[in-house]
Each structure stands twice: as structure tokens, then as C-alpha cells.
Design a protein around this motif. Structure first.
Motif, PDB file in Angstrom:
ATOM      1  N   ILE A   1       6.906  -9.178 -16.441  1.00  0.00           N
ATOM      2  CA  ILE A   1       6.478 -10.684 -15.815  1.00  0.00           C
ATOM      3  C   ILE A   1       5.670 -11.571 -17.119  1.00  0.00           C
ATOM      4  N   LEU A   2       5.417 -10.979 -18.198  1.00  0.00           N
ATOM      5  CA  LEU A   2       4.421 -11.448 -18.663  1.00  0.00           C
ATOM      6  C   LEU A   2       5.025 -11.865 -19.569  1.00  0.00           C
ATOM      7  N   GLY A   3       6.144 -11.558 -19.958  1.00  0.00           N
ATOM      8  CA  GLY A   3       7.464 -12.110 -21.204  1.00  0.00           C
ATOM      9  C   GLY A   3       7.144 -11.576 -22.280  1.00  0.00           C
TER      10      GLY A   3
ATOM     11  N   GLN B   1       4.965   4.378  -1.656  1.00  0.00           N
ATOM     12  CA  GLN B   1       3.955   3.274  -1.278  1.00  0.00           C
ATOM     13  C   GLN B   1       3.345   2.682  -1.364  1.00  0.00           C
ATOM     14  N   LEU B   2       2.822   1.434  -1.877  1.00  0.00           N
ATOM     15  CA  LEU B   2       0.854   1.059  -1.904  1.00  0.00           C
ATOM     16  C   LEU B   2       0.530  -0.115  -0.979  1.00  0.00           C
ATOM     17  N   GLU B   3      -0.035   1.042   0.485  1.00  0.00           N
ATOM     18  CA  GLU B   3      -0.831   0.209   1.095  1.00  0.00           C
ATOM     19  C   GLU B   3       0.225  -0.438   2.220  1.00  0.00           C
ATOM     20  N   GLY B   4       0.903   0.644   2.705  1.00  0.00           N
ATOM     21  CA  GLY B   4       2.076   0.245   3.515  1.00  0.00           C
ATOM     22  C   GLY B   4       3.603  -0.569   3.152  1.00  0.00           C
TER      23      GLY B   4
ATOM     24  N   LEU C   1       0.198   3.289 -16.859  1.00  0.00           N
ATOM     25  CA  LEU C   1       0.907   2.726 -16.008  1.00  0.00           C
ATOM     26  C   LEU C   1       0.652   2.708 -14.098  1.00  0.00           C
ATOM     27  N   CYS C   2       0.356   3.991 -14.062  1.00  0.00           N
ATOM     28  CA  CYS C   2       0.258   3.987 -12.295  1.00  0.00           C
ATOM     29  C   CYS C   2      -0.410   2.469 -12.307  1.00  0.00           C
ATOM     30  N   ASP C   3      -0.939   1.638 -12.996  1.00  0.00           N
ATOM     31  CA  ASP C   3      -1.899   1.021 -12.902  1.00  0.00           C
ATOM     32  C   ASP C   3      -1.197  -0.625 -12.793  1.00  0.00           C
TER      33      ASP C   3
ATOM     34  N   TYR D   1      -0.117  -3.094 -10.533  1.00  0.00           N
ATOM     35  CA  TYR D   1       0.265  -4.880  -9.920  1.00  0.00           C
ATOM     36  C   TYR D   1       1.462  -4.790  -9.510  1.00  0.00           C
ATOM     37  N   VAL D   2       2.975  -4.414  -9.759  1.00  0.00           N
ATOM     38  CA  VAL D   2       3.750  -4.886  -9.520  1.00  0.00           C
ATOM     39  C   VAL D   2       4.325  -4.961  -7.823  1.00  0.00           C
TER      40      VAL D   2
END
Length: 261
Positions: free
Chosen positions: A217-219, A175-178, A240-242, A246-247
């Protein structure tokens, strides 16, 4: 009044433009020959051509996020951009597993010999500058080592637990921030396959995301990384973590809409 999908397309265009203004700071570090080829082709377009392509990519992504089929004209106009690259196109556009096989071939002496015999020169003969400094660095990372790096990094960043689904398919739930998220990775040591293919799933009421990645997402690509070397693997996993982050944050940043269900 524009519908939500059109608003999202405009928003996505802004995301692409921001990445472009940064000099493609994230995309140029993605170890994927499809992305490397995309950036090279994009750079060759005129300003007008770049603007047209960026708009088309945002249009396609907006349909994908809305879980709607893209109209045939959009798909047809992007067919050339999303076409699968040739299997071997110099060291710059060829996956490192295949390059390792070519380097060991008895038909020539190392990669330099293969390049010479194939008549490959110019940019295609040069390693991607953000992924390797010279030909000697184009040694594939071992899959068990890569899998350990990914598992450790995702656990540290997202508290993710790893599940082995067999056939080198692993799922990491954290999870990220819940906000719950899942990262599915398929590893492969085969020459013609990406070393790892990843996709992200984000549980969000209004904008649930399934099977997406930063590149899609950016194509610019589909999360199929095939240029992971022993030297660049650790920093690529950090990237990859970054990109997963983002997603994971994307649903809260997208234009608001009513929750589904």
C-alpha cells in the motif's frame, strides 16, 4: 473535478507522509531486505526526489486499490525502485537463510570472513539495527516455530482459524470489529526464498481488498519477509498483526465510494 482514483492517490500520499514523519516507525521494523533497501535508497534522495517518489508510489497504489492497470509511464518510472535486489548484498540486504548458508561455507570463516573476502564494508556490512544487534544474532528462526507464532498471534488478535493448504501455504480467517479478513502466508526454509510471504484479503462492500499488505500500500515492498531471526521473530510477528490490522481498517478510512455489486 478530480476523479476518485486521483483523490485516493492524494490520500495515500498522506499515509506515506505520515509514516515518513514517524521516522518510518513501522517500515523500519519490517524484516524484509527489499524494504530495508528501499529505506536506504529513499534516505539518499534529495527532498525534491523524495517528494517525487512518494507521489509516484501513491499513484501506483491508487491504481492497484481501484483494480486498474497503472499506465506505462507510471510503471516505467518506478521500475528501478521495484527492481528485485541482488541475491547477496552484505548482511544488511541479504536474507538470513542465505546468510546462514554463507556462514557455514568452508570457503571462509563465518559471516565476518565472507564479508572480508567479498570486500563488503560500510552500511552493507552492518546488520539492520532494528532487526539485529550484531552478526551473531543472524540465525534464522525455524519455520515450524515461526508458523506456531503466527497462528497463535493471529488467533489471539483476530480470532483467526488456520487452514493448511499444503506446500507450506496457510490461510488464517478471522475478523476485526465485524469485518471478515483472510491472511494467506507461504512459508519457506529455502535460502533464496522469503521465510514468509503474506497477503491480506478484506471483505468490504465498497473497498474489497485482495492480495495487499501494508508494504505494498505504501509502495515499499510486497510482504516478503526474509530477515526473520530467532531473536526478532516474536516481535516481528507482533508487527505482522499490527500491519494486518492496518489493512483490515483501511476500507473504512479510504475516501468513500459506492459499494460494488
Amino acid at each position: 473535478m478530480a476523479d476518485l482514483r486521483e483523490i485516493v492517490a492524494g490520500w495515500l500520499r498522506g499515509e506515506f507522509d505520515e509514516e515518513r514523519r514517524s521516522g518510518f516507525a513501522r517500515l523500519k521494523r519490517v524484516p524484509d531486505t527489499r524494504v530495508i533497501r528501499f529505506l536506504a535508497d529513499f534516505a539518499q534522495l534529495s527532498p525534491a526526489g523524495q517528494a517525487e517518489l512518494a507521489a509516484l508510489l501513491a499513484e501506483r497504489s491508487s491504481y492497484a486499490l481501484a483494480r486498474l492497470p497503472a499506465p506505462p509511464p507510471v510503471s516505467e518510472r518506478l521500475a528501478k525502485v521495484t527492481a528485485r535486489p541482488k541475491l547477496a548484498e552484505g548482511v544488511r540486504y541479504t536474507g538470513v537463510n542465505l546468510l546462514a548458508g554463507l556462514a557455514k561455507s568452508k570457503d571462509h570463516t563465518g559471516l565476518a570472513g565472507w564479508l572480508q573476502s567479498a570486500g563488503i564494508t560500510g552500511l552493507a556490512a552492518q546488520p539492520p539495527e532494528n532487526l539485529a544487534r550484531h552478526l551473531e544474532e543472524l540465525i534464522p528462526v525455524k519455520i515450524p516455530a515461526l508458523r506456531r507464532m503466527v497462528g497463535t498471534a493471529l488467533a489471539r488478535r483476530f480470532g483467526a482459524n488456520a487452514q493448511d493448504f499444503g506446500s507450506e501455504i496457510w490461510r488464517y480467517e478471522g475478523q476485526l470489529e465485524g469485518t471478515p479478513l483472510k491472511v494467506t502466508v507461504r512459508y519457506s526454509g529455502r535460502m533464496a526464498r522469503p521465510q514468509m510471504a503474506y497477503e491480506v484479503e478484506v471483505a468490504h462492500r465498497a473497498w474489497p481488498l485482495i492480495g495487499v499488505c501494508f508494504e505494498s500500500i505504501l509502495g515499499a515492498g510486497f510482504g516478503m519477509w526474509n530477515h526473520l531471526t530467532r531473536e526478532n521473530a516474536e516481535r516481528s510477528v507482533a508487527l505482522l498483526c499490527d500491519l494486518v490490522g492496518y489493512v483490515a481498517e483501511l476500507p473504512e478510512r479510504l475516501p468513500k465510494r459506492e459499494p460494488q455489486g
